[in-house]
Write an enzyme that holds these catalytic residues in place. Structure first.
Site, PDB file in Angstrom:
ATOM      1  N   GLU A 120       0.829  -1.207   0.000  1.00  0.00           N
ATOM      2  CA  GLU A 120       0.000   0.000   0.000  1.00  0.00           C
ATOM      3  C   GLU A 120       0.865   1.258   0.000  1.00  0.00           C
ATOM      4  O   GLU A 120       2.016   1.232   0.402  1.00  0.00           O
ATOM      5  CB  GLU A 120      -0.943   0.026   1.208  1.00  0.00           C
ATOM      6  CG  GLU A 120      -0.329  -0.397   2.535  1.00  0.00           C
ATOM      7  CD  GLU A 120       0.787   0.469   3.046  1.00  0.00           C
ATOM      8  OE1 GLU A 120       0.684   1.708   2.904  1.00  0.00           O
ATOM      9  OE2 GLU A 120       1.770  -0.059   3.585  1.00  0.00           O
TER      10      GLU A 120
ATOM     11  N   GLU B 183       4.592  -0.643   1.702  1.00  0.00           N
ATOM     12  CA  GLU B 183       4.901  -0.920   0.293  1.00  0.00           C
ATOM     13  C   GLU B 183       4.983  -2.412  -0.019  1.00  0.00           C
ATOM     14  O   GLU B 183       5.330  -2.791  -1.119  1.00  0.00           O
ATOM     15  CB  GLU B 183       6.247  -0.307  -0.144  1.00  0.00           C
ATOM     16  CG  GLU B 183       6.397   1.170   0.014  1.00  0.00           C
ATOM     17  CD  GLU B 183       7.793   1.645  -0.403  1.00  0.00           C
ATOM     18  OE1 GLU B 183       8.596   0.831  -0.930  1.00  0.00           O
ATOM     19  OE2 GLU B 183       8.088   2.830  -0.208  1.00  0.00           O
TER      20      GLU B 183
END
Length: 345
Positions: free
Chosen positions: A169, A313
């Protein structure tokens, strides 16, 4: 919903007992191999083909000064992913994982330079969520749309023959939304869940706790009950997409490797919405974000690593991939006592 195969788990455990080592001497690596065997079509699973999908979206709550970085960074980091310059680019390359990015609701404009590092899907539902402190983050329709984007990415992975899915994300303000969701779904008070996010001060954290308290009170008064109700009220578009991604993976029978705080909040939504999803989740690590351990405990997941990470991430999950591949390689390629002509105890 796909179900795990306990017969394969039993066969994998028997196979572990025949390998040229004292039984149990490889510790958690043995359990990892057995876990994957139960979620594959073989007691001796093949090397995993992992796919990483990073979902990106902005958050209206960023206006409450809950992050150390400005909201424009979300779009700038999407461009960085596509250019190949982020941590997840490096780690995905090292682990041999495919990488794609889904813009589910980035608010600022950004320009990308195609480099072959990551495929970008521009599918924004809206230009970021509303400020969850004062109004619902999104509508039910927008939530469902974001959820479906996650399901679509699973179908793409299936078509590509992927056997392990990792969600990442990117979204300035998303630790606030994730904290609110975890509080709502675990009934743990914000003081124990809200952390420092991108590196805010202790004073700013106190403000962030209050923002979450206000959001929870508002959403509760608005009648939030179910996991999807809370997702609409205090979630994020990328969190909704991740929840759909995990649900779709479980339905398709593909194991999921969770990343950090935000992805675990999305997993909690998915599991509260459909409990069977839990059977397909594996926790890569416990991050340094304050509430991550509580969220993992609520899912009854034990993390593989604990390295003090808080980047997101999908970086923690990607770091765990070589360890998992090694566990499966040992399970697959070691000799047995019989084949090596070695006496058993």
């Amino acid at each position: 919903m796909s179900v795990i195969n306990q017969a394969l788990a039993t066969a994998a455990r028997l196979h572990q007992g025949q390998l040229t080592k004292p039984q149990g001497s490889l510790g958690k690596l043995e359990e990892l191999a057995i876990w994957f065997a139960a979620r594959s079509n073989s007691a001796v699973p093949a090397r995993l083909l992992p796919a990483v999908v990073v979902f990106a979206a902005d958050h209206g709550v960023a206006a409450e000064s809950v992050s150390a970085f400005p909201a424009e960074v979300t779009g700038q980091m999407v461009a960085n992913f596509v250019a190949g310059g982020a941590a997840i680019n490096v780690l995905a390359r090292e682990a041999g994982a495919s990488l794609s990015v889904a813009d589910v609701g980035v608010a600022s404009s950004y320009t990308v330079t195609e480099s072959g590092n990551a495929v970008l899907f521009r599918v924004p539902v809206r230009a970021g969520t509303a400020n969850l402190r004062i109004e619902p983050a999104m509508s039910e329709q927008e939530c469902n749309q974001a959820w479906t984007i996650g399901l679509d990415r699973v179908q793409e992975a299936l078509a590509g023959g992927k056997s392990l899915l990792i969600g990442g994300e990117m979204g300035i303000g998303n630790t606030t939304a994730a904290a609110a969701l975890i509080c709502a779904l675990t009934h743990i008070e914000p003081e124990k869940i809200v952390g420092l996010g991108t590196g805010i001060t202790a004073q700013s954290r106190e403000h962030k706790v209050q923002v979450v308290k206000d959001a929870l009170a508002r959403a509760r008064a608005a009648g939030a009950v179910s996991a999807k109700d809370w997702l609409v009220q205090v979630g994020g578009l990328e969190i909704a997409a991740l929840a759909g991604f995990y649900t779709g993976a479980a339905e398709a029978g593909i194991p999921v490797l969770l990343d950090g705080f935000i992805t675990t909040a999305a997993a909690l939504v998915a599991v509260k919405n459909k409990p069977e999803v839990a059977d397909w989740l594996l926790a890569s690590h416990c991050s340094d974000e304050k509430g991550h351990g509580h969220a993992l405990a609520a899912l009854q997941l034990e993390p593989i690593l604990q390295l003090g990470l808080r980047l997101g991430e999908a970086s923690g999950a990607a770091l765990t991939l070589p360890l998992i591949q090694s566990a499966l390689a040992l399970h697959r390629d070691m000799a047995t006592f019989s084949s090596a002509g070695i006496a058993t105890k």
